[in-house]
Design a protein around this motif. Structure first.
Motif, mmCIF file in Angstrom:
data_model
loop_
_atom_site.group_PDB
_atom_site.id
_atom_site.type_symbol
_atom_site.label_atom_id
_atom_site.label_comp_id
_atom_site.label_asym_id
_atom_site.label_seq_id
_atom_site.Cartn_x
_atom_site.Cartn_y
_atom_site.Cartn_z
ATOM 1 N N ILE A 46 0.826 -1.202 0.000
ATOM 2 C CA ILE A 46 0.000 0.000 0.000
ATOM 3 C C ILE A 46 0.870 1.265 0.000
ATOM 4 O O ILE A 46 0.663 2.186 0.770
ATOM 5 N N SER A 48 3.689 1.925 1.108
ATOM 6 C CA SER A 48 4.385 2.287 2.348
ATOM 7 C C SER A 48 5.892 2.449 2.182
ATOM 8 O O SER A 48 6.526 3.110 3.008
ATOM 9 N N LEU A 56 2.106 9.523 3.142
ATOM 10 C CA LEU A 56 1.470 8.213 3.123
ATOM 11 C C LEU A 56 0.080 8.278 3.752
ATOM 12 O O LEU A 56 -0.863 7.660 3.247
ATOM 13 N N VAL A 57 -0.055 9.040 4.813
ATOM 14 C CA VAL A 57 -1.352 9.177 5.484
ATOM 15 C C VAL A 57 -2.397 9.745 4.520
ATOM 16 O O VAL A 57 -3.548 9.301 4.514
ATOM 17 N N TRP A 60 -3.399 6.884 2.224
ATOM 18 C CA TRP A 60 -4.217 5.914 2.958
ATOM 19 C C TRP A 60 -5.588 6.479 3.287
ATOM 20 O O TRP A 60 -6.585 5.754 3.246
ATOM 21 N N ASP A 61 -5.654 7.754 3.597
ATOM 22 C CA ASP A 61 -6.940 8.380 3.868
ATOM 23 C C ASP A 61 -7.847 8.284 2.642
ATOM 24 O O ASP A 61 -9.033 7.985 2.753
ATOM 25 N N LEU A 63 -7.643 6.058 0.320
ATOM 26 C CA LEU A 63 -8.012 4.643 0.173
ATOM 27 C C LEU A 63 -9.174 4.280 1.090
ATOM 28 O O LEU A 63 -10.137 3.630 0.674
ATOM 29 N N PHE A 64 -9.081 4.668 2.350
ATOM 30 C CA PHE A 64 -10.140 4.329 3.300
ATOM 31 C C PHE A 64 -11.438 5.081 3.005
ATOM 32 O O PHE A 64 -12.511 4.619 3.382
ATOM 33 N N PHE A 70 -11.776 -0.592 -2.044
ATOM 34 C CA PHE A 70 -10.383 -0.377 -1.635
ATOM 35 C C PHE A 70 -9.385 -0.847 -2.693
ATOM 36 O O PHE A 70 -8.521 -0.089 -3.132
ATOM 37 N N GLU A 74 -7.128 1.476 -5.112
ATOM 38 C CA GLU A 74 -5.668 1.396 -4.995
ATOM 39 C C GLU A 74 -5.029 1.298 -6.389
ATOM 40 O O GLU A 74 -3.984 1.894 -6.640
#
Length: 125
Positions: A46, A48, A56-57, A60-61, A63-64, A70, A74
């Motif tokens: 993902i 990382s 990265l946050v 990921w935010d 993505l969520f 998801f 991605e």
């Protein structure tokens, strides 16, 4: 069989790549570069290993925010990532292309998310 799940996921990615970045898709196919060589690590980890935590946050935010889609979303993040470097790959040979695809790091996660959202909206209107 886990390998068939991985290949199915990479095939879905390559279909989306062909749809959204046809020139890059043609180049990757012409040079015989398998998505395992450049996409697998980013998709399974993902992203990382490609970004510092603050950037990265943001990824990921996003993505969520697409929790029910998801895995599909991605793929769009990776396509967006590749769209930013697509021009760097013009007139490169196999080894140069693989090196760029594997090693290039993009720091602007906001740009990646914005482009991914544009690709997503085109497909999901």
């Amino acid at each position: 069989d886990h390998s068939s799940i991985i290949f199915k996921r990479l095939n879905l990615f390559m279909e989306l790549l062909s749809e959204h970045l046809p020139k890059l898709s043609l180049l990757v196919n012409k040079l015989g570069i398998h998505p395992l060589q450049f996409g697998f690590k980013r998709l399974t980890l993902i992203f990382s290993q490609d970004f510092e935590i603050p950037n990265l946050v943001l990824l990921w935010d996003s993505l969520f925010a697409h929790f029910n889609e998801f895995i599909e979303y991605e793929n769009y993040l990776l396509i967006s990532y590749l769209s930013i470097i697509e021009e760097l790959l013009c007139n490169k040979d196999y080894s140069q292309t693989v090196e760029i695809l594997q090693k290039l790091k993009i720091c602007d996660s906001l740009k990646i998310v914005e482009k991914a959202n544009v690709f997503w909206e085109e497909k999901h209107k």
